[in-house]
Design a protein around this motif. Structure first.
Motif, short mmCIF file in Angstrom:
data_model
loop_
_atom_site.label_atom_id
_atom_site.label_comp_id
_atom_site.label_asym_id
_atom_site.label_seq_id
_atom_site.Cartn_x
_atom_site.Cartn_y
_atom_site.Cartn_z
N ALA A 1 -20.92 -73.13 29.60
CA ALA A 1 -21.05 -71.79 29.32
C ALA A 1 -21.29 -71.54 28.00
CB ALA A 1 -19.44 -71.30 29.24
N ARG A 2 -20.96 -72.49 26.92
CA ARG A 2 -21.67 -72.52 25.34
C ARG A 2 -23.03 -72.77 25.30
NH1 ARG A 2 -23.24 -75.68 21.87
NH2 ARG A 2 -23.05 -77.54 23.18
N ARG A 3 -23.49 -73.80 26.30
CA ARG A 3 -24.86 -73.75 26.12
C ARG A 3 -25.64 -72.56 26.58
NH1 ARG A 3 -25.99 -80.12 28.01
NH2 ARG A 3 -24.95 -81.21 26.40
N ALA A 4 -25.18 -72.00 27.81
CA ALA A 4 -25.89 -70.75 28.10
C ALA A 4 -25.44 -69.61 27.36
CB ALA A 4 -25.31 -70.53 29.54
N GLY A 5 -24.70 -69.54 26.33
CA GLY A 5 -24.45 -68.37 25.54
C GLY A 5 -23.65 -67.29 26.42
N ILE A 6 -22.80 -67.75 27.13
CA ILE A 6 -22.01 -66.78 28.01
C ILE A 6 -20.60 -67.34 27.95
CG2 ILE A 6 -23.96 -66.30 29.80
CD1 ILE A 6 -22.35 -67.99 31.69
N ALA A 7 -19.57 -66.27 28.17
CA ALA A 7 -18.35 -66.42 28.06
C ALA A 7 -17.84 -67.42 29.23
CB ALA A 7 -17.62 -65.20 28.27
N LYS A 8 -16.64 -68.39 28.86
CA LYS A 8 -16.42 -69.21 30.02
C LYS A 8 -15.87 -68.70 31.08
CE LYS A 8 -12.54 -72.84 30.27
NZ LYS A 8 -11.78 -73.42 30.02
N SER A 9 -15.02 -67.41 30.87
CA SER A 9 -14.62 -66.65 32.09
C SER A 9 -15.87 -66.15 32.79
CB SER A 9 -13.79 -65.66 31.36
OG SER A 9 -14.48 -64.69 30.78
N THR A 10 -16.83 -65.76 32.42
CA THR A 10 -17.88 -65.32 32.99
C THR A 10 -18.39 -66.29 34.09
OG1 THR A 10 -18.76 -63.60 31.42
CG2 THR A 10 -20.09 -64.33 32.84
N LEU A 11 -18.53 -67.57 33.39
CA LEU A 11 -19.01 -68.60 34.43
C LEU A 11 -17.94 -69.02 35.43
CD1 LEU A 11 -20.92 -70.88 35.31
CD2 LEU A 11 -20.22 -72.45 33.27
N SER A 12 -16.67 -69.01 34.97
CA SER A 12 -15.55 -69.31 35.96
C SER A 12 -15.76 -68.26 37.13
CB SER A 12 -14.25 -69.23 35.17
OG SER A 12 -13.31 -69.48 36.05
N GLN A 13 -15.97 -66.75 36.63
CA GLN A 13 -16.08 -66.03 37.95
C GLN A 13 -17.04 -66.16 38.92
OE1 GLN A 13 -16.24 -62.47 35.74
NE2 GLN A 13 -13.99 -61.90 35.93
N LEU A 14 -18.16 -66.41 38.29
CA LEU A 14 -19.40 -66.53 38.89
C LEU A 14 -19.17 -67.75 39.96
CD1 LEU A 14 -22.35 -66.22 36.37
CD2 LEU A 14 -21.54 -64.84 38.36
N GLU A 15 -18.68 -68.84 39.42
CA GLU A 15 -18.54 -70.20 40.37
C GLU A 15 -17.46 -69.62 41.40
OE1 GLU A 15 -17.15 -73.53 38.35
OE2 GLU A 15 -19.41 -74.16 37.31
N ALA A 16 -16.78 -68.72 41.27
CA ALA A 16 -15.66 -68.30 42.12
C ALA A 16 -16.34 -67.55 43.26
CB ALA A 16 -14.37 -67.70 41.51
N GLY A 17 -17.29 -67.10 42.95
CA GLY A 17 -18.30 -66.10 43.87
C GLY A 17 -18.06 -64.54 43.56
N ASN A 18 -17.63 -64.17 42.23
CA ASN A 18 -17.53 -62.84 41.98
C ASN A 18 -18.26 -62.67 40.72
OD1 ASN A 18 -14.98 -62.76 43.28
ND2 ASN A 18 -13.72 -63.95 41.79
N GLY A 19 -18.53 -61.25 40.76
CA GLY A 19 -19.41 -60.80 39.72
C GLY A 19 -20.78 -60.61 40.05
N ASN A 20 -21.81 -59.99 39.36
CA ASN A 20 -23.05 -59.54 39.82
C ASN A 20 -23.84 -60.08 38.42
OD1 ASN A 20 -25.17 -58.39 40.74
ND2 ASN A 20 -24.66 -56.29 40.18
N PRO A 21 -24.26 -61.30 38.50
CA PRO A 21 -25.01 -61.68 37.19
C PRO A 21 -26.44 -61.21 37.22
CG PRO A 21 -25.04 -63.50 39.10
CD PRO A 21 -24.25 -62.12 39.59
N SER A 22 -26.70 -60.99 35.96
CA SER A 22 -28.18 -60.57 35.61
C SER A 22 -29.01 -61.61 35.81
CB SER A 22 -28.41 -59.88 34.11
OG SER A 22 -28.09 -60.93 33.20
N LEU A 23 -30.60 -61.44 35.72
CA LEU A 23 -31.44 -62.52 36.01
C LEU A 23 -31.45 -63.13 34.40
CD1 LEU A 23 -33.77 -63.65 37.54
CD2 LEU A 23 -35.23 -61.99 36.06
N GLU A 24 -31.17 -62.64 33.57
CA GLU A 24 -30.79 -63.29 32.27
C GLU A 24 -29.90 -64.33 32.07
OE1 GLU A 24 -33.34 -59.57 31.76
OE2 GLU A 24 -31.47 -59.79 32.60
N THR A 25 -28.79 -63.81 32.54
CA THR A 25 -27.64 -64.68 32.88
C THR A 25 -27.89 -66.05 33.63
OG1 THR A 25 -26.20 -63.03 32.38
CG2 THR A 25 -25.25 -65.01 33.65
N LEU A 26 -28.42 -65.73 34.64
CA LEU A 26 -28.86 -66.81 35.53
C LEU A 26 -30.02 -67.82 34.98
CD1 LEU A 26 -28.84 -64.93 38.84
CD2 LEU A 26 -27.22 -66.65 38.11
N TRP A 27 -31.11 -67.20 34.44
CA TRP A 27 -31.78 -68.01 33.65
C TRP A 27 -31.07 -69.03 32.54
CZ3 TRP A 27 -36.15 -69.91 35.15
CH2 TRP A 27 -37.00 -69.06 36.09
N ALA A 28 -30.27 -68.45 31.74
CA ALA A 28 -29.73 -68.96 30.83
C ALA A 28 -28.71 -70.15 31.40
CB ALA A 28 -28.83 -68.28 30.04
#
Length: 182
Positions: A27-54
């Protein structure tokens, strides 16, 4: 249309575990919140293209690895179907047509774009190259400082390890993108 979040979630967990890095470090290396990554790994959320590229940059993987189906066989993707990712800051959608097979680093996308906010991509890994063929409409494509105007049937190849742009100049502009990632 296939919803990619469940595929993305499994891929994020698999690739993070492959690196041996913690959730917090990715999460730190991608510049996103740890909670955001945790939610994505749990299959929740709607990540933007920019978040996925990061996240791909942080994991040092090609983008399509997040969307790869497991053990693909013969695959047909009908027009209007497929795993679609939408940019958060541009009128730009990418539909994965073919993920790179193991050992290779090539992905193929169908781009569906509209005039408006430009799609400016950050540099990909050193040595990466993109090939684009405009199939409908017109677009400004290539390195940000030396982009070329392309029309239907025009092709461009450029180094993608520098900032680059895709700017639709007409409504409903479409293109095929082949990304060779190093």
């Amino acid at each position: 249309m296939t919803q990619p979040i469940s595929i993305i979630a499994k891929s994020l967990v698999r690739e993070r575990q492959r690196t041996g890095l913690s959730l917090a470090e990715i999460a730190r290396r991608a510049g996103i919140a740890k909670s955001t990554l945790s939610q994505l790994e749990a299959g929740n959320g709607n990540p933007s293209l920019e978040t996925l590229w990061a996240l791909c940059v942080a994991l040092n993987i090609p983008f399509a690895r997040l969307l790869e189906p497991q053990n693909p066989k013969t695959q047909v993707i009908r027009c209007g179907e497929g795993t679609k990712v939408i940019a958060g800051r541009a009128n730009y959608q990418a539909i994965l047509l073919a993920a790179c097979p193991p050992g290779a680093r090539r992905d193929i996308y169908l781009l569906l774009t509209q005039p408006g906010a430009d799609r400016i991509s950050h540099p990909h890994p050193q040595g990466s190259v993109e090939h684009i063929i405009v199939t409908q409409g017109r677009a400004l494509v290539g390195p940000t400082e030396a982009a070329e105007e392309l029309g239907e049937g025009d092709y461009i190849c450029y180094p993608a390890d520098q900032e680059h742009i895709f700017k639709a100049l007409e409504s409903d502009t479409q293109a095929i993108l082949i990304a060779e990632l190093n």
